[in-house]
Every structure is written in C-alpha cells, then in structure tokens.
Design a protein around this motif. Structure first.
Motif, PDB file in Angstrom:
ATOM      1  N   GLU A   5     -35.049 -24.800  51.659  1.00 38.90           N
ATOM      2  CA  GLU A   5     -34.137 -25.706  51.012  1.00 38.90           C
ATOM      3  C   GLU A   5     -33.140 -24.828  50.197  1.00 38.90           C
ATOM      4  OE1 GLU A   5     -35.860 -28.187  48.131  1.00 38.90           O
ATOM      5  OE2 GLU A   5     -37.875 -28.191  49.236  1.00 38.90           O
ATOM      6  N   ILE A   6     -31.757 -25.122  50.335  1.00 39.12           N
ATOM      7  CA  ILE A   6     -30.807 -24.145  49.529  1.00 39.12           C
ATOM      8  C   ILE A   6     -30.313 -24.733  48.275  1.00 39.12           C
ATOM      9  CG2 ILE A   6     -28.764 -23.268  49.801  1.00 39.12           C
ATOM     10  CD1 ILE A   6     -29.230 -22.925  52.645  1.00 39.12           C
ATOM     11  N   HIS A   7     -30.390 -24.277  47.109  1.00 35.01           N
ATOM     12  CA  HIS A   7     -30.042 -24.861  45.896  1.00 35.01           C
ATOM     13  C   HIS A   7     -28.978 -24.028  45.207  1.00 35.01           C
ATOM     14  CE1 HIS A   7     -32.961 -28.053  45.965  1.00 35.01           C
ATOM     15  NE2 HIS A   7     -33.734 -27.213  46.397  1.00 35.01           N
ATOM     16  N   GLY A   8     -27.760 -23.782  45.536  1.00 30.58           N
ATOM     17  CA  GLY A   8     -26.808 -23.026  44.816  1.00 30.58           C
ATOM     18  C   GLY A   8     -27.241 -21.549  45.497  1.00 30.58           C
ATOM     19  N   GLU A   9     -27.236 -20.693  44.455  1.00 31.44           N
ATOM     20  CA  GLU A   9     -27.582 -19.321  45.162  1.00 31.44           C
ATOM     21  C   GLU A   9     -28.941 -18.834  45.354  1.00 31.44           C
ATOM     22  OE1 GLU A   9     -25.956 -16.593  42.110  1.00 31.44           O
ATOM     23  OE2 GLU A   9     -23.975 -17.529  42.227  1.00 31.44           O
ATOM     24  N   ILE A  10     -30.022 -19.721  45.232  1.00 35.97           N
ATOM     25  CA  ILE A  10     -31.169 -19.534  45.651  1.00 35.97           C
ATOM     26  C   ILE A  10     -31.709 -20.500  46.905  1.00 35.97           C
ATOM     27  CG2 ILE A  10     -31.943 -18.588  43.274  1.00 35.97           C
ATOM     28  CD1 ILE A  10     -33.527 -21.388  43.087  1.00 35.97           C
ATOM     29  N   ALA A  11     -32.635 -20.064  47.375  1.00 31.60           N
ATOM     30  CA  ALA A  11     -33.245 -21.167  48.559  1.00 31.60           C
ATOM     31  C   ALA A  11     -34.875 -20.806  48.528  1.00 31.60           C
ATOM     32  CB  ALA A  11     -32.590 -20.616  49.926  1.00 31.60           C
ATOM     33  N   PHE A  12     -35.424 -22.048  48.976  1.00 31.29           N
ATOM     34  CA  PHE A  12     -36.872 -21.824  48.980  1.00 31.29           C
ATOM     35  C   PHE A  12     -37.353 -22.027  50.534  1.00 31.29           C
ATOM     36  CE2 PHE A  12     -35.532 -23.341  44.692  1.00 31.29           C
ATOM     37  CZ  PHE A  12     -36.585 -22.784  43.893  1.00 31.29           C
ATOM     38  N   VAL A  13     -38.289 -21.359  50.773  1.00 30.72           N
ATOM     39  CA  VAL A  13     -38.698 -21.186  52.071  1.00 30.72           C
ATOM     40  C   VAL A  13     -40.091 -21.728  52.053  1.00 30.72           C
ATOM     41  CG1 VAL A  13     -39.581 -19.695  54.020  1.00 30.72           C
ATOM     42  CG2 VAL A  13     -37.752 -18.855  52.815  1.00 30.72           C
ATOM     43  N   HIS A  14     -40.323 -23.001  52.694  1.00 25.62           N
ATOM     44  CA  HIS A  14     -41.468 -23.733  52.674  1.00 25.62           C
ATOM     45  C   HIS A  14     -42.669 -23.136  53.526  1.00 25.62           C
ATOM     46  CE1 HIS A  14     -40.282 -27.559  50.748  1.00 25.62           C
ATOM     47  NE2 HIS A  14     -39.108 -27.014  51.060  1.00 25.62           N
ATOM     48  N   LEU A  15     -43.666 -22.735  52.952  1.00 23.49           N
ATOM     49  CA  LEU A  15     -44.843 -22.127  53.521  1.00 23.49           C
ATOM     50  C   LEU A  15     -45.907 -23.203  53.694  1.00 23.49           C
ATOM     51  CD1 LEU A  15     -44.972 -18.693  51.195  1.00 23.49           C
ATOM     52  CD2 LEU A  15     -43.540 -19.053  53.310  1.00 23.49           C
ATOM     53  N   SER A  16     -46.952 -22.493  54.418  1.00 24.32           N
ATOM     54  CA  SER A  16     -48.219 -23.403  54.493  1.00 24.32           C
ATOM     55  C   SER A  16     -48.929 -23.476  53.228  1.00 24.32           C
ATOM     56  CB  SER A  16     -49.103 -22.739  55.486  1.00 24.32           C
ATOM     57  OG  SER A  16     -49.496 -21.573  55.232  1.00 24.32           O
ATOM     58  N   LYS A  17     -49.915 -24.324  53.006  1.00 23.56           N
ATOM     59  CA  LYS A  17     -50.682 -24.737  52.172  1.00 23.56           C
ATOM     60  C   LYS A  17     -49.752 -25.127  50.817  1.00 23.56           C
ATOM     61  CE  LYS A  17     -54.151 -21.905  53.879  1.00 23.56           C
ATOM     62  NZ  LYS A  17     -54.412 -20.372  54.088  1.00 23.56           N
ATOM     63  N   ILE A  23     -35.823 -16.981  47.828  1.00 26.61           N
ATOM     64  CA  ILE A  23     -35.012 -16.094  48.359  1.00 26.61           C
ATOM     65  C   ILE A  23     -33.463 -16.344  47.937  1.00 26.61           C
ATOM     66  CG2 ILE A  23     -36.494 -15.599  50.501  1.00 26.61           C
ATOM     67  CD1 ILE A  23     -34.403 -17.451  52.021  1.00 26.61           C
ATOM     68  N   ASP A  24     -32.467 -15.488  48.147  1.00 28.87           N
ATOM     69  CA  ASP A  24     -31.144 -15.554  47.853  1.00 28.87           C
ATOM     70  C   ASP A  24     -30.755 -16.603  49.001  1.00 28.87           C
ATOM     71  OD1 ASP A  24     -31.143 -13.802  45.608  1.00 28.87           O
ATOM     72  OD2 ASP A  24     -30.965 -12.377  46.800  1.00 28.87           O
ATOM     73  N   SER A  25     -29.706 -17.600  48.586  1.00 24.06           N
ATOM     74  CA  SER A  25     -29.272 -18.439  49.785  1.00 24.06           C
ATOM     75  C   SER A  25     -28.570 -17.528  50.714  1.00 24.06           C
ATOM     76  CB  SER A  25     -28.074 -19.238  49.189  1.00 24.06           C
ATOM     77  OG  SER A  25     -28.642 -20.181  48.178  1.00 24.06           O
ATOM     78  N   ALA A  26     -27.977 -16.447  50.663  1.00 31.32           N
ATOM     79  CA  ALA A  26     -27.239 -15.657  51.537  1.00 31.32           C
ATOM     80  C   ALA A  26     -28.217 -15.326  52.651  1.00 31.32           C
ATOM     81  CB  ALA A  26     -26.649 -14.372  50.838  1.00 31.32           C
ATOM     82  N   ILE A  85     -40.545  -6.210  42.079  1.00 36.95           N
ATOM     83  CA  ILE A  85     -40.615  -5.529  40.990  1.00 36.95           C
ATOM     84  C   ILE A  85     -41.587  -6.359  39.827  1.00 36.95           C
ATOM     85  CG2 ILE A  85     -38.971  -5.170  38.893  1.00 36.95           C
ATOM     86  CD1 ILE A  85     -36.691  -4.854  41.062  1.00 36.95           C
ATOM     87  N   ASP A  86     -41.271  -7.802  39.924  1.00 37.44           N
ATOM     88  CA  ASP A  86     -42.214  -8.421  39.040  1.00 37.44           C
ATOM     89  C   ASP A  86     -43.484  -8.694  39.541  1.00 37.44           C
ATOM     90  OD1 ASP A  86     -42.040 -10.536  40.942  1.00 37.44           O
ATOM     91  OD2 ASP A  86     -41.078 -11.818  39.761  1.00 37.44           O
ATOM     92  N   SER A  95     -32.774  -9.028  44.133  1.00 36.27           N
ATOM     93  CA  SER A  95     -32.742  -8.571  42.694  1.00 36.27           C
ATOM     94  C   SER A  95     -34.200  -8.207  42.291  1.00 36.27           C
ATOM     95  CB  SER A  95     -31.881  -9.390  41.690  1.00 36.27           C
ATOM     96  OG  SER A  95     -32.729 -10.771  41.662  1.00 36.27           O
ATOM     97  N   ASN A  96     -35.174  -8.658  43.078  1.00 34.61           N
ATOM     98  CA  ASN A  96     -36.606  -8.540  42.516  1.00 34.61           C
ATOM     99  C   ASN A  96     -37.267  -7.515  43.634  1.00 34.61           C
ATOM    100  OD1 ASN A  96     -38.856  -8.991  41.002  1.00 34.61           O
ATOM    101  ND2 ASN A  96     -39.744 -10.005  42.741  1.00 34.61           N
ATOM    102  N   LEU A  97     -36.414  -7.155  44.643  1.00 33.94           N
ATOM    103  CA  LEU A  97     -37.240  -6.322  45.723  1.00 33.94           C
ATOM    104  C   LEU A  97     -36.466  -4.838  45.739  1.00 33.94           C
ATOM    105  CD1 LEU A  97     -36.937  -8.609  48.695  1.00 33.94           C
ATOM    106  CD2 LEU A  97     -39.047  -8.159  47.290  1.00 33.94           C
ATOM    107  N   ARG A  98     -37.268  -3.798  45.846  1.00 40.34           N
ATOM    108  CA  ARG A  98     -36.809  -2.384  46.001  1.00 40.34           C
ATOM    109  C   ARG A  98     -37.592  -1.668  47.144  1.00 40.34           C
ATOM    110  NH1 ARG A  98     -38.660  -0.948  40.120  1.00 40.34           N
ATOM    111  NH2 ARG A  98     -40.999  -1.446  40.340  1.00 40.34           N
ATOM    112  N   ILE A  99     -36.886  -0.793  47.678  1.00 40.17           N
ATOM    113  CA  ILE A  99     -37.788   0.319  48.570  1.00 40.17           C
ATOM    114  C   ILE A  99     -38.326   1.027  47.623  1.00 40.17           C
ATOM    115  CG2 ILE A  99     -37.246   1.975  50.485  1.00 40.17           C
ATOM    116  CD1 ILE A  99     -36.352  -0.837  51.252  1.00 40.17           C
TER     117      ILE A  99
END
Length: 172
Positions: A5-17, A23-26, A85-86, A95-99
């Motif tokens: 589901e895309i909502h503006g700049e963010i998206a939601f990936v449906h998982l099991s359970k 994630i970012d919409s991009a 990060i969080d 913005s929440n991920l880093r190597i």
C-alpha cells in the motif's frame, strides 16, 4: 505476492500474521517482486524480540536463498550488515537503515535477555559483591569499574558507550 500500500512518501508491505513493514514509496517496485512474510524472533520467555520482513528467491540451480527486505534495499557488501537505527526490524525506510560492520551492528543491539541486571554493560560481580561495568571495543572487553550501585555502573557504561560508539551505541 503480498499487497504493498502506498501512502504518499511511505508504503506498507503486508506480511504474514498481520504484520506490515514500512518502506519508502520509491522502493515499492522492488518490494512487489517478492512475497514477504513475518520472520519473528522470540525471547526465551516466548515474547517477541523483533520482526523482520523475509522472503525467498529461487536460484537457477533450484536452490533457494533467504531475502531480508532491509538487505535487499541497501545491498551491503559481503560481510557487512544493515542496521535498523531505531531497532525496529519492520521500519525499513532508508532514513532508518545504515550499513554497519558486524561490530557496529552489535553495538546497536538491545540488552541481552540473559543479562540479570537488565542494564546493558552491567553485571553483578559475586566475588566482589559489587556491580561491574564493561564495554567491548575492537573485539576486547574493557573493564570500566566496580560500583556499589547498579545505576552508577550503568552511568559508567553509558558514558563510555557515547565516547567509544558514538554513532551506533545503544544503552537499552
């Protein structure tokens, strides 16, 4: 394939359970290439420690590889990790991920379940009858001192953690 589901700049990936990864919409096009499920890590008492988005990919030889959403998005080099990060394994916005190196990734871990004091870097030294603060630096454990009070030991750990692991350090 599970829904994205895309909502503006963010998206939601449906998982099991019933879980959803953010994630970012991009990155939605990348995420829709897989069928994601919730990979739930549990504590010894059965409570949930963390949840990641996980899928599988079939190789030409018929074998399968595990695909973790956060690693797919950042594509780290061999031997490197992707750190949330969080600490939320479902928050996969860039913005929440880093190597991170394996050591840096450990610095951002929460307090282990096996820790009897409930404070990261603090243990009780039975021989001395005091609380002991230690921190790992460059693969070696460094003794920070013995303290009568657990909160004093935690303060010593927090101070050292801010100095030695400024970007990746976590104290909870």
């Amino acid at each position: 394939m599970r829904k994205v589901e895309i909502h503006g700049e963010i998206a939601f990936v449906h998982l099991s359970k019933g879980y959803k990864a953010i994630i970012d919409s991009a990155d939605a096009d990348v995420a829709t290439q897989y069928s994601w499920r919730a990979d739930i890590g549990r504590r010894k008492d059965g409570s949930i420690r963390t949840v990641y988005a996980r899928s599988e990919r079939r190789n030409p030889d018929g074998s399968r590889d595990i695909v973790l959403l956060h690693r797919l998005l950042l594509s780290p080099e061999e031997g490197m990790h992707v750190d949330h990060i969080d600490g939320d394994g479902l928050n996969n916005r860039r913005s929440n991920l880093r190597i991170a190196s394996p050591s840096q990734n450990q610095w951002n871990k929460r307090t282990p379940d096996s820790n009897s004091t409930g404070m990261k870097g603090v243990s009780f030294n039975r021989n001395r009858g005091k609380f002991q603060a230690t921190i790992r630096v460059l693969g070696k454990s460094r003794h920070l001192g013995l303290f009568s009070d657990a909160s004093e030991a935690q303060k010593a750990y927090c101070d050292a953690n801010r100095k030695m692991h400024p970007e990746f350090g976590r104290v909870d």
